[in-house]
Design a protein around this motif. Structure first.
Motif, PDB file in Angstrom:
ATOM      1  N   ARG A 227       0.874  -1.259  -0.006  1.00  0.00           N
ATOM      2  CA  ARG A 227       0.084  -0.202   0.108  1.00  0.00           C
ATOM      3  C   ARG A 227       0.961   1.083  -0.005  1.00  0.00           C
ATOM      4  NH1 ARG A 227      -3.597   0.304   4.835  1.00  0.00           N
ATOM      5  NH2 ARG A 227      -1.799  -0.912   6.071  1.00  0.00           N
ATOM      6  N   VAL A 228       1.239   1.524  -1.028  1.00  0.00           N
ATOM      7  CA  VAL A 228       2.174   2.858  -1.273  1.00  0.00           C
ATOM      8  C   VAL A 228       1.454   4.211  -1.547  1.00  0.00           C
ATOM      9  CG1 VAL A 228       4.292   3.667  -2.270  1.00  0.00           C
ATOM     10  CG2 VAL A 228       3.747   1.297  -2.044  1.00  0.00           C
ATOM     11  N   ALA A 229       1.265   5.163  -0.854  1.00  0.00           N
ATOM     12  CA  ALA A 229       0.895   6.343  -1.425  1.00  0.00           C
ATOM     13  C   ALA A 229       2.155   7.287  -1.710  1.00  0.00           C
ATOM     14  CB  ALA A 229       0.119   7.030   0.007  1.00  0.00           C
ATOM     15  N   PHE A 230       1.784   7.937  -2.883  1.00  0.00           N
ATOM     16  CA  PHE A 230       2.818   8.696  -3.807  1.00  0.00           C
ATOM     17  C   PHE A 230       2.352  10.240  -3.886  1.00  0.00           C
ATOM     18  CE2 PHE A 230       5.166  10.598  -7.379  1.00  0.00           C
ATOM     19  CZ  PHE A 230       6.302  10.408  -6.811  1.00  0.00           C
ATOM     20  N   GLN A 231       3.279  11.125  -3.515  1.00  0.00           N
ATOM     21  CA  GLN A 231       2.835  12.452  -4.207  1.00  0.00           C
ATOM     22  C   GLN A 231       4.010  13.323  -4.461  1.00  0.00           C
ATOM     23  OE1 GLN A 231      -0.293  14.067  -4.163  1.00  0.00           O
ATOM     24  NE2 GLN A 231       0.848  15.450  -5.167  1.00  0.00           N
ATOM     25  N   SER A 232       4.032  14.115  -5.435  1.00  0.00           N
ATOM     26  CA  SER A 232       5.188  14.932  -5.697  1.00  0.00           C
ATOM     27  C   SER A 232       4.892  16.463  -5.519  1.00  0.00           C
ATOM     28  CB  SER A 232       5.553  14.797  -7.402  1.00  0.00           C
ATOM     29  OG  SER A 232       4.496  15.152  -7.950  1.00  0.00           O
ATOM     30  N   TYR A 233       5.716  17.254  -5.448  1.00  0.00           N
ATOM     31  CA  TYR A 233       5.636  18.861  -4.858  1.00  0.00           C
ATOM     32  C   TYR A 233       6.484  19.412  -5.966  1.00  0.00           C
ATOM     33  CZ  TYR A 233       3.549  16.458  -0.841  1.00  0.00           C
ATOM     34  OH  TYR A 233       2.933  15.425  -0.260  1.00  0.00           O
ATOM     35  N   PRO A 234       6.211  20.804  -6.186  1.00  0.00           N
ATOM     36  CA  PRO A 234       7.005  21.763  -6.908  1.00  0.00           C
ATOM     37  C   PRO A 234       8.242  22.295  -6.053  1.00  0.00           C
ATOM     38  CG  PRO A 234       5.005  22.740  -6.109  1.00  0.00           C
ATOM     39  CD  PRO A 234       4.843  21.331  -5.461  1.00  0.00           C
ATOM     40  N   CYS A 235       9.220  21.550  -5.866  1.00  0.00           N
ATOM     41  CA  CYS A 235      10.334  21.792  -5.380  1.00  0.00           C
ATOM     42  C   CYS A 235      11.406  20.965  -5.646  1.00  0.00           C
ATOM     43  CB  CYS A 235      10.164  21.613  -3.770  1.00  0.00           C
ATOM     44  SG  CYS A 235       9.614  20.040  -3.035  1.00  0.00           S
ATOM     45  N   ASN A 236      12.870  21.278  -5.101  1.00  0.00           N
ATOM     46  CA  ASN A 236      13.931  20.435  -5.401  1.00  0.00           C
ATOM     47  C   ASN A 236      14.083  19.209  -4.290  1.00  0.00           C
ATOM     48  OD1 ASN A 236      14.857  21.665  -3.190  1.00  0.00           O
ATOM     49  ND2 ASN A 236      16.089  23.085  -4.592  1.00  0.00           N
TER      50      ASN A 236
END
Length: 261
Positions: A227-236
């Protein structure tokens, strides 16, 4: 959750004799009768035990006990120590801007080997984390089924390795701008890890670990039924406030569904 971040509270650093140096975060208005979730914080390469402790107020000032651990290997750059790492097993193989050891003469290598016998990186990680958890549980009221591994960069690789090797010992893994370590079979404990929760958060502009690599690791784990939740963000590759807020929400969501010890 917003109120959690308005109550100021410091961190507490205490020397001890266990395998790894640590730094501790004490929740604001610590209540000894409440069993707190414990966040075991594993820093990135070249950092130290305070890296994620400093981020705790942005995560939550009162929801968790924090245990920041220092990696056992010294990192050198231009022959000068600049921080610590978790060992070569957890590095990004294609990147080597740091050296883990300085250039030593044969005599210096012999004297260091006699004085500091080498241990396997995984063994040092296991012993250090488990010893740190035991000690902080002897000092503070920690929920035995709410112990989360939170790693950043190389620390995320170490968190993946430890959490997926011992899923029965931890409540989940949070990987911040991290990767699956090379040479590790993350699905070797397939049945034990089926319900093991993982949160991966990643900077979309991360040049050190590109976003496509993080997505590939997440796909590998999901293919094994995790059960893997994933989120990306506008950052380095640096920590982001929205990222930390989502980590707090994810951890507390998992905590509220578990029985109280």
């Amino acid at each position: 959750m917003a109120q959690d971040r308005t109550d100021a509270q410091g961190s507490s650093t205490t020397p001890r004799t266990a395998a790894l140096v640590d730094s501790r975060f004490v929740p604001r208005q610590y209540e000894p009768n409440y069993a707190y979730p414990l966040l075991v914080l594993l820093h990135g390469k070249g950092a130290d035990e305070d890296q994620l402790i400093r981020a705790m107020p942005a995560l939550s000032r009162r929801n968790y006990v924090g245990l920041g651990l220092r990696g056992p290997a010294t990192v050198f750059k231009h022959d000068r120590p600049v921080g610590y790492s978790w060992g070569p097993e957890f590095e990004i193989p294609e990147r080597s801007s740091f050296r883990n050891v300085p250039i030593l003469s044969e005599g210096d290598r012999f004297r260091r080997a006699m004085r500091e016998p080498e241990l396997d990186s995984m063994m040092r990680l296991e012993e250090g984390v488990f010893a740190g958890v035991r000690e902080i549980r002897s000092l503070m009221h920690v929920h035995s089924e709410r112990i989360f591994l939170v790693g950043c960069g190389e620390g995320a690789a170490a968190a993946y390795r430890l959490g997926l090797s011992f899923p029965e010992r931890f409540a989940g893994v949070v990987a911040i701008n991290g990767w699956l370590p090379s040479g590790f079979r993350p699905l070797s404990r397939f049945h034990a890890c089926r319900d093991f929760p993982v949160l991966a958060v990643h900077g979309a502009w991360n040049a050190r670990v590109p976003l496509h690599r993080a997505r590939r690791d997440v796909a590998t784990l999901r293919a094994g039924g995790l059960r893997v939740a994933f989120q990306s963000y506008p950052c380095n590759h640096r920590l982001n406030s929205d990222m930390l807020s989502d980590v707090d929400t994810w951890i507390m969501t998992h905590c509220t569904g578990q029985p109280v010890v």
